[in-house]
Design a protein around this motif. Structure first.
Motif, short mmCIF file in Angstrom:
data_model
loop_
_atom_site.label_atom_id
_atom_site.label_comp_id
_atom_site.label_asym_id
_atom_site.label_seq_id
_atom_site.Cartn_x
_atom_site.Cartn_y
_atom_site.Cartn_z
N LEU A 12 0.83 -1.21 0.00
CA LEU A 12 0.00 0.00 0.00
C LEU A 12 0.86 1.26 0.00
N LYS A 13 2.10 1.14 0.44
CA LYS A 13 3.02 2.27 0.42
C LYS A 13 3.33 2.71 -1.02
N TYR A 14 3.19 1.77 -1.95
CA TYR A 14 3.49 2.07 -3.36
C TYR A 14 2.23 2.36 -4.18
N ASN A 15 1.10 2.51 -3.52
CA ASN A 15 -0.16 2.82 -4.21
C ASN A 15 -0.02 4.09 -5.03
N GLU A 16 -0.48 4.08 -6.27
CA GLU A 16 -0.32 5.21 -7.17
C GLU A 16 -1.62 5.96 -7.44
N ALA A 17 -2.69 5.62 -6.75
CA ALA A 17 -3.98 6.24 -7.04
C ALA A 17 -4.59 6.80 -5.77
N SER A 18 -5.41 7.85 -5.92
CA SER A 18 -6.11 8.44 -4.77
C SER A 18 -7.42 7.72 -4.51
N GLY A 19 -7.95 7.04 -5.52
CA GLY A 19 -9.19 6.29 -5.37
C GLY A 19 -8.92 4.82 -5.16
N VAL A 20 -9.28 4.01 -6.17
CA VAL A 20 -9.02 2.57 -6.09
C VAL A 20 -7.50 2.33 -6.13
N PRO A 21 -6.93 1.61 -5.15
CA PRO A 21 -5.48 1.37 -5.13
C PRO A 21 -5.00 0.74 -6.42
N SER A 22 -3.82 1.13 -6.88
CA SER A 22 -3.28 0.56 -8.12
C SER A 22 -1.75 0.56 -8.09
N LEU A 23 -1.18 -0.35 -8.86
CA LEU A 23 0.27 -0.48 -9.03
C LEU A 23 0.58 -0.55 -10.51
N SER A 24 1.78 -0.12 -10.88
CA SER A 24 2.23 -0.26 -12.26
C SER A 24 3.45 -1.18 -12.29
N LYS A 25 3.75 -1.71 -13.46
CA LYS A 25 4.93 -2.57 -13.59
C LYS A 25 6.20 -1.82 -13.20
N SER A 26 6.32 -0.58 -13.66
CA SER A 26 7.53 0.19 -13.39
C SER A 26 7.73 0.42 -11.90
N THR A 27 6.64 0.64 -11.18
CA THR A 27 6.75 0.85 -9.73
C THR A 27 7.23 -0.43 -9.05
#
Length: 401
Positions: A117-132
């Motif tokens: 969750l520390k790497y969550n990239e969205a303010s709404g539904v949590p999301s991750l990207s490959k690069s992250t």
């Protein structure tokens, strides 16, 4: 295991015979990340399809065949899981393959230690990207040490899985026996070996009276200090046992600044009271209930979205109504009386119509003792399961950097 605290790149706990620092690596150096795809064009088969919530269905083709660790791309991003064999993943779930320097099962345990969750990239539904994901830095030992760690944690995972199965089987047994008892297929006998007489039937409104409840929200409750405890409908849905013992349940207090002077004495819970949740988004949970069996002089109120039903004296044995209102026959009646569209609800006037089977007090006591013994066994097994999870978290914290 030897204790190692002299180097931040060496775990606190380590198996004897292993030396040297762990290597720092980006996750990109350990594996390749694959993306899930739509499966709805596929036919039914025996290949599992996984989503962020776990197994979804089975199809006749596979996206990948081998060992993999999956992690959510969107939605549930903090619950990795491991699979070996053919599978398919949906587009909200990443999978890993082509492992280098790290064994797949070892990556699975690394994933469990990462705070996703520390790497969550969205303010709404949590999301991750490959690069992250690829940029996340971890430490890994050589593969022989990975094997040793995997063996220990896999054995503990196996014990957790077995413990979960024990609990599931006991819960299934409880459901079967409760159904058999209240359908009169399983019958108790008197001390002289004769069966008990047929059960009486009466309307709930004739043997219960309904008391006033409060509507204090979670913001007016706390778990650290107070004089009066408050039973919230959400806790009836999620955590309370059928027979409520205030000494064993995690129940909040009403905040001290809340004025409770106007509360009538009759509104405080008593042993034998039945408390029902009056609302639910799910039909199977509307009217879910608990019975108060121990208060130990603790002032307790029935709170938000609850119905407090107090039985007339000398009709029910303590604990019987708790199991009676979890029985299929009563649950089906409650579900028929529930009303609403998105949120279903039940009211005292509708509950009053329920037909309740009532055996003799002696038989009620035998039923309570029998079912409670199984409940207690389930709770003992749950405590053991919790200990295994605590052990695993301790090992993840101290065996990994």
């Amino acid at each position: 295991m030897a204790i190692r605290k002299d180097d931040i790149r060496v775990p606190n706990l380590r198996f004897p015979g292993f030396e040297g620092e762990w290597e720092q690596r980006n996750l990109k150096e350990l594996f390749t990340i694959g993306s899930g795809r739509d499966y709805k064009h596929l036919s039914n088969g025996d290949v599992p399809v996984f989503g962020t919530g776990g197994l979804m269905t089975y199809v006749n083709e596979f996206l990948y065949d081998g060992e993999s660790v999956c992690i959510g791309r969107k939605g549930t991003i903090n619950k990795p899981y491991y699979h070996k064999g053919k599978f398919w993943t949906v587009d909200t779930l990443f999978y890993t393959h082509s492992f280098k320097k790290a064994l797949p099962k070892f990556v699975y345990y690394i994933f469990q230690k990462i705070d996703w969750l520390k790497y969550n990239e969205a303010s709404g539904v949590p999301s991750l990207s490959k690069s992250t994901i690829e940029k996340i830095e971890v430490y890994i030992p050589k593969k022989d040490e990975q094997e040793k760690l995997m063996g220990l944690l896999s054995a503990l995972d196996g014990r957790i899985q077995t413990q979960n199965k024990i609990i599931e089987e006991l819960q299934t047994l409880m459901q079967i026996l409760t159904k058999e008892i209240f359908s009169r297929k399983l019958r108790f006998k008197k001390a002289d070996e004769n069966v008990f007489p047929e059960w009486d039937k009466t309307k709930m409104g004739d043997v219960f009276e309904f008391k006033v409840t409060n509507s204090y929200s979670r913001e007016k409750l706390n778990y650290s200090e107070g004089i009066i405890k408050n039973i919230h409908y959400g806790d009836i849905h999620t955590q309370y046992r059928t027979l409520f013992n205030v000494e064993k349940e995690h129940t909040p207090y009403i905040n001290l600044e809340v004025n409770t002077n106007s509360i009538n004495k009759e509104s405080y819970c008593q042993v034998g009271d039945l408390i029902l949740a009056d609302a639910s988004e799910d039909l199977k949970d509307v009217g879910k209930s608990i019975e108060i069996v121990n208060l130990k002089d603790q002032k307790t109120l029935s709170g938000l979205h609850t119905i407090l039903a107090r039985p007339l004296k000398n009709i029910f044995a303590i604990g019987f109504c708790g199991y009676l209102f979890r029985s299929e026959k009563v649950r089906q009646q409650i579900q028929k009386e529930a009303h609403g569209s998105k949120v279903l609800s039940i009211a005292p006037v509708r509950l009053s119509k329920l037909t309740l089977p009532i055996p003799t007090l002696i038989e009620q006591t035998l039923i309570v003792d029998f079912l409670f013994s199984i409940d207690e066994k389930i709770e003992i097994e749950k405590v053991l399961l919790k200990k295994y999870h605590v052990q695993k978290q301790y090992l993840l914290q101290n065996l990994f950097i």
